[in-house]
Write a protein that holds these residues in place. Sequence first.
Motif, PDB file in Angstrom:
ATOM      1  N   VAL A 165       0.882  -1.164   0.000  1.00  0.00           N
ATOM      2  CA  VAL A 165       0.000   0.000   0.000  1.00  0.00           C
ATOM      3  C   VAL A 165       0.916   1.208   0.000  1.00  0.00           C
ATOM      4  O   VAL A 165       1.929   1.223   0.702  1.00  0.00           O
ATOM      5  N   LEU A 166       0.601   2.192  -0.797  1.00  0.00           N
ATOM      6  CA  LEU A 166       1.382   3.430  -0.744  1.00  0.00           C
ATOM      7  C   LEU A 166       0.441   4.612  -0.914  1.00  0.00           C
ATOM      8  O   LEU A 166      -0.653   4.479  -1.471  1.00  0.00           O
ATOM      9  N   ARG A 167       0.882   5.750  -0.409  1.00  0.00           N
ATOM     10  CA  ARG A 167       0.061   6.959  -0.483  1.00  0.00           C
ATOM     11  C   ARG A 167       0.807   8.007  -1.299  1.00  0.00           C
ATOM     12  O   ARG A 167       1.985   8.266  -1.052  1.00  0.00           O
ATOM     13  N   GLU A 168       0.109   8.553  -2.284  1.00  0.00           N
ATOM     14  CA  GLU A 168       0.705   9.602  -3.123  1.00  0.00           C
ATOM     15  C   GLU A 168      -0.408  10.556  -3.516  1.00  0.00           C
ATOM     16  O   GLU A 168      -1.498  10.101  -3.910  1.00  0.00           O
ATOM     17  N   ASN A 169      -0.136  11.860  -3.434  1.00  0.00           N
ATOM     18  CA  ASN A 169      -1.140  12.876  -3.789  1.00  0.00           C
ATOM     19  C   ASN A 169      -2.484  12.608  -3.111  1.00  0.00           C
ATOM     20  O   ASN A 169      -3.545  12.658  -3.729  1.00  0.00           O
ATOM     21  N   ARG A 170      -2.427  12.260  -1.848  1.00  0.00           N
ATOM     22  CA  ARG A 170      -3.606  12.046  -0.999  1.00  0.00           C
ATOM     23  C   ARG A 170      -4.484  10.868  -1.448  1.00  0.00           C
ATOM     24  O   ARG A 170      -5.663  10.799  -1.122  1.00  0.00           O
ATOM     25  N   PHE A 171      -3.905   9.962  -2.220  1.00  0.00           N
ATOM     26  CA  PHE A 171      -4.611   8.726  -2.588  1.00  0.00           C
ATOM     27  C   PHE A 171      -3.851   7.527  -2.047  1.00  0.00           C
ATOM     28  O   PHE A 171      -2.618   7.528  -2.047  1.00  0.00           O
ATOM     29  N   ASP A 172      -4.602   6.518  -1.602  1.00  0.00           N
ATOM     30  CA  ASP A 172      -3.979   5.251  -1.220  1.00  0.00           C
ATOM     31  C   ASP A 172      -4.011   4.333  -2.434  1.00  0.00           C
ATOM     32  O   ASP A 172      -5.063   4.146  -3.045  1.00  0.00           O
ATOM     33  N   TYR A 173      -2.858   3.770  -2.764  1.00  0.00           N
ATOM     34  CA  TYR A 173      -2.775   2.833  -3.888  1.00  0.00           C
ATOM     35  C   TYR A 173      -2.327   1.474  -3.389  1.00  0.00           C
ATOM     36  O   TYR A 173      -1.509   1.384  -2.480  1.00  0.00           O
ATOM     37  N   GLU A 174      -2.847   0.429  -4.026  1.00  0.00           N
ATOM     38  CA  GLU A 174      -2.390  -0.928  -3.694  1.00  0.00           C
ATOM     39  C   GLU A 174      -1.708  -1.546  -4.901  1.00  0.00           C
ATOM     40  O   GLU A 174      -2.093  -1.298  -6.049  1.00  0.00           O
ATOM     41  N   ILE A 175      -0.714  -2.350  -4.621  1.00  0.00           N
ATOM     42  CA  ILE A 175      -0.042  -3.127  -5.675  1.00  0.00           C
ATOM     43  C   ILE A 175      -0.148  -4.596  -5.271  1.00  0.00           C
ATOM     44  O   ILE A 175       0.118  -4.942  -4.112  1.00  0.00           O
ATOM     45  N   ILE A 176      -0.553  -5.422  -6.207  1.00  0.00           N
ATOM     46  CA  ILE A 176      -0.690  -6.862  -5.956  1.00  0.00           C
ATOM     47  C   ILE A 176       0.126  -7.594  -7.022  1.00  0.00           C
ATOM     48  O   ILE A 176      -0.087  -7.388  -8.219  1.00  0.00           O
ATOM     49  N   VAL A 177       1.052  -8.422  -6.575  1.00  0.00           N
ATOM     50  CA  VAL A 177       1.895  -9.187  -7.503  1.00  0.00           C
ATOM     51  C   VAL A 177       1.518 -10.655  -7.345  1.00  0.00           C
ATOM     52  O   VAL A 177       1.486 -11.170  -6.221  1.00  0.00           O
ATOM     53  N   ALA A 178       1.228 -11.319  -8.469  1.00  0.00           N
ATOM     54  CA  ALA A 178       0.765 -12.712  -8.379  1.00  0.00           C
ATOM     55  C   ALA A 178       1.360 -13.556  -9.492  1.00  0.00           C
ATOM     56  O   ALA A 178       1.681 -13.060 -10.571  1.00  0.00           O
ATOM     57  N   GLU A 179       1.508 -14.833  -9.172  1.00  0.00           N
ATOM     58  CA  GLU A 179       1.959 -15.810 -10.176  1.00  0.00           C
ATOM     59  C   GLU A 179       1.138 -17.076 -10.006  1.00  0.00           C
ATOM     60  O   GLU A 179       0.682 -17.384  -8.908  1.00  0.00           O
ATOM     61  N   ARG A 180       0.993 -17.832 -11.100  1.00  0.00           N
ATOM     62  CA  ARG A 180       0.320 -19.141 -11.031  1.00  0.00           C
ATOM     63  C   ARG A 180       1.137 -20.065 -10.149  1.00  0.00           C
ATOM     64  O   ARG A 180       2.361 -20.114 -10.250  1.00  0.00           O
ATOM     65  N   THR A 185       2.030  -8.223   7.328  1.00  0.00           N
ATOM     66  CA  THR A 185       3.084  -7.204   7.401  1.00  0.00           C
ATOM     67  C   THR A 185       2.634  -5.981   8.207  1.00  0.00           C
ATOM     68  O   THR A 185       3.436  -5.383   8.923  1.00  0.00           O
ATOM     69  N   ARG A 186       1.389  -5.592   8.039  1.00  0.00           N
ATOM     70  CA  ARG A 186       0.814  -4.444   8.762  1.00  0.00           C
ATOM     71  C   ARG A 186       1.720  -3.211   8.661  1.00  0.00           C
ATOM     72  O   ARG A 186       2.134  -2.642   9.672  1.00  0.00           O
ATOM     73  N   SER A 187       2.044  -2.838   7.428  1.00  0.00           N
ATOM     74  CA  SER A 187       2.918  -1.672   7.220  1.00  0.00           C
ATOM     75  C   SER A 187       2.210  -0.408   7.699  1.00  0.00           C
ATOM     76  O   SER A 187       0.966  -0.363   7.752  1.00  0.00           O
ATOM     77  N   PRO A 188       2.951   0.647   8.035  1.00  0.00           N
ATOM     78  CA  PRO A 188       2.316   1.901   8.457  1.00  0.00           C
ATOM     79  C   PRO A 188       1.336   2.437   7.401  1.00  0.00           C
ATOM     80  O   PRO A 188       0.256   2.920   7.754  1.00  0.00           O
ATOM     81  N   ALA A 189       1.672   2.319   6.119  1.00  0.00           N
ATOM     82  CA  ALA A 189       0.782   2.830   5.060  1.00  0.00           C
ATOM     83  C   ALA A 189      -0.517   2.023   5.021  1.00  0.00           C
ATOM     84  O   ALA A 189      -1.607   2.585   4.815  1.00  0.00           O
ATOM     85  N   PHE A 190      -0.414   0.721   5.226  1.00  0.00           N
ATOM     86  CA  PHE A 190      -1.595  -0.159   5.237  1.00  0.00           C
ATOM     87  C   PHE A 190      -2.505   0.214   6.417  1.00  0.00           C
ATOM     88  O   PHE A 190      -3.720   0.391   6.266  1.00  0.00           O
ATOM     89  N   LEU A 191      -1.896   0.368   7.621  1.00  0.00           N
ATOM     90  CA  LEU A 191      -2.715   0.674   8.808  1.00  0.00           C
ATOM     91  C   LEU A 191      -3.360   2.061   8.675  1.00  0.00           C
ATOM     92  O   LEU A 191      -4.533   2.232   9.009  1.00  0.00           O
ATOM     93  N   ALA A 192      -2.596   3.019   8.117  1.00  0.00           N
ATOM     94  CA  ALA A 192      -3.140   4.380   7.965  1.00  0.00           C
ATOM     95  C   ALA A 192      -4.303   4.374   6.976  1.00  0.00           C
ATOM     96  O   ALA A 192      -5.314   5.053   7.182  1.00  0.00           O
ATOM     97  N   LYS A 193      -4.176   3.581   5.909  1.00  0.00           N
ATOM     98  CA  LYS A 193      -5.279   3.488   4.932  1.00  0.00           C
ATOM     99  C   LYS A 193      -6.556   2.989   5.617  1.00  0.00           C
ATOM    100  O   LYS A 193      -7.629   3.551   5.439  1.00  0.00           O
TER     101      LYS A 193
END
Length: 230
Positions: free
Chosen positions: A146-161, A181-189
Motif C-alpha cells: 500500500v502506498l500513499r501519493e497525492n492524498r490517494f492510497d494505492y495498492e499493488i498486488i503481484v501474483a503468479e500461477r 506485514t501491517r505496514s504503516p501505510a496499510f494501517l493508515a489506509k
Amino acid sequence: MKQQTLSMRLARVAAHVPNGARLADIGSDHGYLPLALISRGTIVAAVAGEVALTPFRSARRAVLESGREQQISVRLADGLAAIEAADGITAISLCGMGGETIRDILDRGQARLSGAERLILQPNGGEQPLRQWLMEHGYRILAEEVLRENRFDYEIIVAERAAPVQYSARELYFGPLQMQTRSPAFLAKWQRLLRLKQRTLESFTRAQAVPDAKVQDLGRQVRWISELLA
Ligand code: SAM
C-alpha cells in the motif's frame, strides 16, 4: 536517452517487474512504465496496449521520440488482445484501473495467458474482487504494497500461477500478506477507511430507506476493520 522519471506509484510497480522481463503493459496510457523500464535496461522488450485512441497515439509518439520502437510495440487493442504468442511475454502490468476492470480484462483474456507470466496489478479500489479472481484462477499473491501519493492510497498486488491457494474472506478483503506485514501505510489506509465507513453507517442507520443487506454488509466491514486495527 534520459532516464524516465516515474511517479512513486509507478516506481513501486516497476520494482516488481523482474530483470530481463518481456513486459505487456495493458492500459499503458502515455507508455511511461515500459519506456522507463526499457531505458533503465530492466526489461528487454515490451508491448504497450491501449484501448483508447488518444492514449494509444500519445504512447506511440513517446516511443517514437525515444527511438525505442524496436523494443516497444504500441498496440491499439482491448485488454490482453494486445498480446501475441510471438511476444513471449513474461510479465503483465495492469495499473491505474479499477480492480473489477482489471479482473474483467484478465477474465476475458485468459486465452492470451500462458500461465507463466508474473502479474503486477495496481488496482484503484476493487481489490477484493480482484484477489478473488486470482485465487479462483490458481494465482498465489507473492507481494503486496500500500502506498500513499497525492492524498490517494494505492495498492499493488503481484501474483503468479502456483499450487491452488485458499484465502479467507478477510484475507481477500485486506490482502493476505498485508494482514501479516501491517505496514504503516496499510494501517493508515484502514484507519482512514474506518472513519469514513463509520460515518456512512451512522447516516445509513438514521436514513429510513437503506436496504437491510447494505447496512449489514457495511456493519460487517466496520467490524472487520475495527478488529484489524484493535
Ligand atoms: N497504466 C497507466 C498508469 O497506471 O499510470 C495509465 C492508467 S489510466 C488511468 C488507465 C488506462 O487504461 C487508460 O488509458 C484507458 O484507456 C486504459 N484502458 C482501460 N480499459 C482498457 C482495456 N480494456 N484495454 C486496454 N486499455 C484499457
